[in-house]
Design a protein around this motif. Sequence first.
Motif, PDB file in Angstrom:
ATOM      1  N   HIS A  72     114.549 -62.794  35.724  1.00  0.00           N
ATOM      2  CA  HIS A  72     115.288 -62.360  36.916  1.00  0.00           C
ATOM      3  C   HIS A  72     116.772 -62.626  36.708  1.00  0.00           C
ATOM      4  N   ASP A 104     117.893 -71.485  34.975  1.00  0.00           N
ATOM      5  CA  ASP A 104     117.062 -70.572  35.788  1.00  0.00           C
ATOM      6  C   ASP A 104     117.830 -69.293  36.094  1.00  0.00           C
ATOM      7  N   MET A 105     117.766 -68.251  35.268  1.00  0.00           N
ATOM      8  CA  MET A 105     117.182 -68.226  33.954  1.00  0.00           C
ATOM      9  C   MET A 105     117.916 -67.236  33.064  1.00  0.00           C
ATOM     10  N   GLU A 136     114.566 -62.203  42.799  1.00  0.00           N
ATOM     11  CA  GLU A 136     113.384 -63.038  42.561  1.00  0.00           C
ATOM     12  C   GLU A 136     113.429 -64.265  43.441  1.00  0.00           C
ATOM     13  N   GLU A 137     114.643 -64.817  43.582  1.00  0.00           N
ATOM     14  CA  GLU A 137     114.794 -66.102  44.277  1.00  0.00           C
ATOM     15  C   GLU A 137     114.581 -65.993  45.789  1.00  0.00           C
ATOM     16  N   GLU A 164     110.939 -68.040  32.522  1.00  0.00           N
ATOM     17  CA  GLU A 164     111.388 -69.081  33.462  1.00  0.00           C
ATOM     18  C   GLU A 164     111.435 -70.428  32.729  1.00  0.00           C
TER      19      GLU A 164
HETATM   20 ZN   LIG Z   1     113.712 -68.601  38.213  1.00  0.00          ZN
END
Ligand SMILES: [Zn+2]
Length: 387
Positions: A72, A104-105, A136-137, A164
């Motif tokens: 992501h 991350d990431m 994604e988060e 990840e």
């Molecule tokens: Zn992540």
Amino acid sequence: MTEPRSLDLIKKLIAFDTTSRESNLGLITFIQEYLSGHGVESMLVHSEDGTKANLYATLGEKEKSGVMLSGHTDVVPVDGQAWDTDPFEVTEKDGNLYGRGTADMKSFIAVALAFVPEFLKRGLKTPVHLAFSYDEEVGCIGVRRLIDKLKDMPVKPAMCIVGEPTSMQVVTGHKGKRSFVANVGGLEAHSALAPHGVNAVEYAAELITYLKNMARRFEAEGPYDELYEVTHSTVHTGVVAGGVQLNIVPKSCRVEFEFRYLAIDDPDALEAEIRDYAAATLEPMMKAVSAEAGIDIECVNDMPGLEMDPGEDVVAFVKALAGRNDHAKVAFGTEAGLFHTSAGIPTVVCGPGDIAVAHKPNEYISLEQITKAEDFMRRLADEVCGG
Ligand SMILES: [Zn+2]
């Protein structure tokens, strides 16, 4: 230590502020141009409003199914965090790279991109697919649009590695998560006449107590999976808001709760259980006083868990790339569950960096982890390239 070949790309990717609330198109355009500079076309799958995009690209023959590397592009906010350095500029100190997204990431994405020239130069007998997502988060939102496209492709990737931060451990499982908002609607009354009203806060409390008892049941009776730090499914209430003043019977109360479940537990059954309790036990008592009273439960996010059989090819393949024989399960959710469950692509999670420093001020990745990720990518090239 020689400088990692991905260092320059890591610095470039960190410099884009891709906090989930911002557009990621600057970073996506950068990657698209980088790839096209190497003669690789990208497909973009935009968000509905066009301000963000997933990027998908294939190195090698598009007609063949290959290995997908996925990550992501968004990061969590730095708001209110006390950083010692500029979070959007990589600072190298004592063998670590500091910056938002180093663990991350974005480092994994940078390492994958840094090996594009080598993959192409050595010639791919098995293609490598790159899949970079947005949002994604904030609930693995963006990747779902990419997965919808992947599902319809004549040739899907044969396997997927989500990079990840696992400190390069091979992760075969993570829990699923389903989150909810319950709006409890009551009836106002003077508190001196409390039985004439429907107390939304009290009914919310009964709902929360039911959830807590479910949580106790999971803890006491299992099922259990010893590979997890918390070995059973959990239920948790995180937000409750209701009531205005003590002498008013409250008309509304809002409750936010979630399940984080093992693959063996059926989230539909858990959801049905709580809905049944609300509909069959609580609502009849509420409606006996006011027909309009009731409990509305809305599912706001549904993230499938990941449960890969350790006997699957992808697990052995990634263990060989990582140079280890063990595997693990992690507490945090990833897009891997969606790739496996929704797109049917066998998936494991393996990437550089420590999840324990992610989402925090002074997030970093060690150069040692970068080196391990580059070794991983070099072994991947040995596997997928002819020469
Ligand atoms: Zn992540």
